[in-house]
Motif scaffolding. Structure first.
Motif, mmCIF file in Angstrom:
data_model
loop_
_atom_site.group_PDB
_atom_site.id
_atom_site.type_symbol
_atom_site.label_atom_id
_atom_site.label_comp_id
_atom_site.label_asym_id
_atom_site.label_seq_id
_atom_site.Cartn_x
_atom_site.Cartn_y
_atom_site.Cartn_z
ATOM 1 N N HIS A 134 0.841 -1.198 0.000
ATOM 2 C CA HIS A 134 0.000 0.000 0.000
ATOM 3 C C HIS A 134 0.876 1.248 0.000
ATOM 4 O O HIS A 134 1.054 1.899 -1.040
ATOM 5 C CB HIS A 134 -0.930 -0.022 1.215
ATOM 6 N N LEU A 135 1.474 1.554 1.141
ATOM 7 C CA LEU A 135 2.295 2.767 1.241
ATOM 8 C C LEU A 135 3.681 2.496 1.795
ATOM 9 O O LEU A 135 4.363 3.409 2.270
ATOM 10 C CB LEU A 135 1.584 3.816 2.106
ATOM 11 N N GLY A 136 4.108 1.235 1.754
ATOM 12 C CA GLY A 136 5.486 0.930 2.135
ATOM 13 C C GLY A 136 5.740 0.736 3.607
ATOM 14 O O GLY A 136 6.903 0.758 4.033
ATOM 15 N N CYS A 137 4.704 0.544 4.414
ATOM 16 C CA CYS A 137 4.909 0.252 5.833
ATOM 17 C C CYS A 137 5.375 -1.199 5.975
ATOM 18 O O CYS A 137 5.338 -1.970 5.021
ATOM 19 C CB CYS A 137 3.621 0.457 6.627
ATOM 20 N N SER A 138 5.790 -1.566 7.187
ATOM 21 C CA SER A 138 6.214 -2.941 7.420
ATOM 22 C C SER A 138 5.181 -3.639 8.295
ATOM 23 O O SER A 138 4.995 -3.261 9.460
ATOM 24 C CB SER A 138 7.589 -2.979 8.101
ATOM 25 N N PRO A 139 4.476 -4.636 7.775
ATOM 26 C CA PRO A 139 3.476 -5.342 8.576
ATOM 27 C C PRO A 139 4.110 -6.088 9.745
ATOM 28 O O PRO A 139 5.299 -6.402 9.748
ATOM 29 C CB PRO A 139 2.864 -6.333 7.563
ATOM 30 N N GLY A 140 3.267 -6.389 10.744
ATOM 31 C CA GLY A 140 3.722 -7.122 11.912
ATOM 32 C C GLY A 140 3.252 -8.567 11.872
ATOM 33 O O GLY A 140 2.321 -8.921 11.147
ATOM 34 N N ASP A 141 3.904 -9.404 12.654
ATOM 35 C CA ASP A 141 3.544 -10.819 12.735
ATOM 36 C C ASP A 141 2.295 -11.002 13.583
ATOM 37 O O ASP A 141 2.219 -10.495 14.700
ATOM 38 C CB ASP A 141 4.686 -11.622 13.363
ATOM 39 N N LYS A 142 1.347 -11.716 13.053
ATOM 40 C CA LYS A 142 0.139 -12.083 13.787
ATOM 41 C C LYS A 142 -0.115 -13.572 13.541
ATOM 42 O O LYS A 142 -1.066 -13.965 12.888
ATOM 43 C CB LYS A 142 -1.057 -11.237 13.326
ATOM 44 N N PHE A 143 0.792 -14.397 14.066
ATOM 45 C CA PHE A 143 0.755 -15.820 13.786
ATOM 46 C C PHE A 143 -0.287 -16.571 14.614
ATOM 47 O O PHE A 143 -0.758 -17.636 14.204
ATOM 48 C CB PHE A 143 2.128 -16.445 14.019
ATOM 49 N N THR A 144 -0.641 -16.033 15.767
ATOM 50 C CA THR A 144 -1.599 -16.703 16.636
ATOM 51 C C THR A 144 -2.997 -16.616 16.043
ATOM 52 O O THR A 144 -3.488 -15.519 15.780
ATOM 53 C CB THR A 144 -1.590 -16.078 18.040
ATOM 54 N N PRO A 145 -3.664 -17.749 15.831
ATOM 55 C CA PRO A 145 -5.026 -17.713 15.281
ATOM 56 C C PRO A 145 -6.052 -17.292 16.322
ATOM 57 O O PRO A 145 -5.785 -17.301 17.522
ATOM 58 C CB PRO A 145 -5.259 -19.168 14.843
ATOM 59 N N GLY A 146 -7.234 -16.892 15.838
ATOM 60 C CA GLY A 146 -8.319 -16.518 16.743
ATOM 61 C C GLY A 146 -8.571 -15.029 16.780
ATOM 62 O O GLY A 146 -7.829 -14.230 16.204
ATOM 63 N N ALA A 147 -9.668 -14.655 17.460
ATOM 64 C CA ALA A 147 -10.073 -13.244 17.553
ATOM 65 C C ALA A 147 -9.022 -12.412 18.277
ATOM 66 O O ALA A 147 -8.503 -12.819 19.317
ATOM 67 C CB ALA A 147 -11.409 -13.147 18.273
ATOM 68 N N GLN A 148 -8.731 -11.247 17.693
ATOM 69 C CA GLN A 148 -7.769 -10.299 18.266
ATOM 70 C C GLN A 148 -8.170 -8.905 17.830
ATOM 71 O O GLN A 148 -8.882 -8.751 16.841
ATOM 72 C CB GLN A 148 -6.353 -10.611 17.761
ATOM 73 N N PRO A 149 -7.715 -7.869 18.528
ATOM 74 C CA PRO A 149 -8.040 -6.495 18.111
ATOM 75 C C PRO A 149 -7.632 -6.244 16.658
ATOM 76 O O PRO A 149 -6.530 -6.617 16.234
ATOM 77 C CB PRO A 149 -7.219 -5.626 19.076
ATOM 78 N N SER A 150 -8.524 -5.644 15.894
ATOM 79 C CA SER A 150 -8.314 -5.269 14.496
ATOM 80 C C SER A 150 -8.262 -6.456 13.538
ATOM 81 O O SER A 150 -7.984 -6.286 12.351
ATOM 82 C CB SER A 150 -7.029 -4.437 14.326
ATOM 83 N N LEU A 151 -8.546 -7.670 14.036
ATOM 84 C CA LEU A 151 -8.519 -8.857 13.191
ATOM 85 C C LEU A 151 -9.849 -9.597 13.288
ATOM 86 O O LEU A 151 -10.543 -9.501 14.304
ATOM 87 C CB LEU A 151 -7.375 -9.790 13.615
ATOM 88 N N PRO A 152 -10.222 -10.348 12.259
ATOM 89 C CA PRO A 152 -11.503 -11.066 12.307
ATOM 90 C C PRO A 152 -11.486 -12.188 13.338
ATOM 91 O O PRO A 152 -10.421 -12.704 13.709
ATOM 92 C CB PRO A 152 -11.639 -11.620 10.886
ATOM 93 N N ASP A 153 -12.663 -12.593 13.775
ATOM 94 C CA ASP A 153 -12.773 -13.640 14.797
ATOM 95 C C ASP A 153 -12.235 -14.980 14.318
ATOM 96 O O ASP A 153 -11.762 -15.790 15.122
ATOM 97 C CB ASP A 153 -14.239 -13.801 15.233
ATOM 98 N N ASP A 154 -12.302 -15.213 12.999
ATOM 99 C CA ASP A 154 -11.822 -16.479 12.465
ATOM 100 C C ASP A 154 -10.409 -16.367 11.880
ATOM 101 O O ASP A 154 -10.036 -17.109 10.965
ATOM 102 C CB ASP A 154 -12.786 -16.996 11.387
ATOM 103 N N TRP A 155 -9.622 -15.457 12.413
ATOM 104 C CA TRP A 155 -8.263 -15.230 11.937
ATOM 105 C C TRP A 155 -7.448 -16.523 12.015
ATOM 106 O O TRP A 155 -7.413 -17.189 13.042
ATOM 107 C CB TRP A 155 -7.601 -14.136 12.766
#
Length: 208
Positions: free
Chosen positions: A137-158
């Motif tokens: 998108h604009l060149g930012c660096s995404p973070g690791d979100k390896f743990t599955p499940g509901a989390q802030p800013s992520l879907p419940d079925d992540w």
């Protein structure tokens, strides 16, 4: 006291050393102005350091355990190398219907033919993900979100993946972007090849 009118000022003759100094100063100023006027021309001639920055990078991944990720630098970019677990590999087919470009067909960041598969990896090491860790998108660096499940800013079925907190783009564990996100493309897969079972070369793919 003399009544004679004051004489006109006659400058003393300039000695040769002072004349030489003034000429040198003027030339230096002119050279500086010329340098300022042509900085981009000089930049077209790459330095040896710049050439070295584009060289391929060899990485030993023998100590990389399943579920772990390391970051190396190639051409000034962070390159992620991740050895995915069997469970993480299984999630790749579970999310395909939610992805914007599941087959890596888009060409803004062309994916090498050997990585145009579900795992986005070479078939001799399908569990090893190699991607540039920069959001498309604009060149930012995404973070690791390896743990599955509901989390802030992520879907419940992540199912696990990467999350760019700058504008909310999400990527699966193959670096494929989800639908309706600001990032228009999947994470870039750089050219890479294996020199041996545990020696990875990033920046070349002569065996492709």
């Amino acid at each position: 006291m003399s009544d004679a009118p004051p004489s006109k000022f006659t400058p003393a003759p300039m000695d040769s050393s002072k004349r030489t100094w003034l000429i040198a100063s003027s030339c230096a100023g002119a050279a500086g102005a010329a340098a300022l006027a042509t900085p981009f021309v000089a930049s077209f001639a790459p330095s040896e350091r710049a050439k070295a920055a584009g060289a391929a990078v060899e990485v030993d991944i023998a100590a990389l355990k399943p579920g772990e990720k390391i970051t190396v630098e190639w051409r000034g970019k962070p390159v992620w190398i991740m050895r995915r677990t069997p469970e993480q590999m299984e999630t790749l087919k579970q999310v395909e219907g939610e992805l914007a470009d599941p087959n890596s067909d888009r060409t803004a960041y062309p994916t090498p033919e050997y990585a145009k598969n579900q795992a986005r990896a070479r078939t001799d090491h399908p569990e090893v993900l190699v991607v540039v860790g920069i959001c498309t998108h604009l060149g930012c660096s995404p973070g690791d979100k390896f743990t599955p499940g509901a989390q802030p800013s992520l879907p419940d079925d992540w199912k696990g993946g990467f999350f760019c907190a700058c504008h909310g783009s999400t990527f699966d564990l193959a670096g494929r972007v989800f639908k309706n996100k600001p990032a228009p493309d999947n994470l870039e897969v750089p050219p890479h090849m294996y020199l041996s079972e545990n020696k990875l070369l990033i920046g070349e793919d002569k065996k492709a």
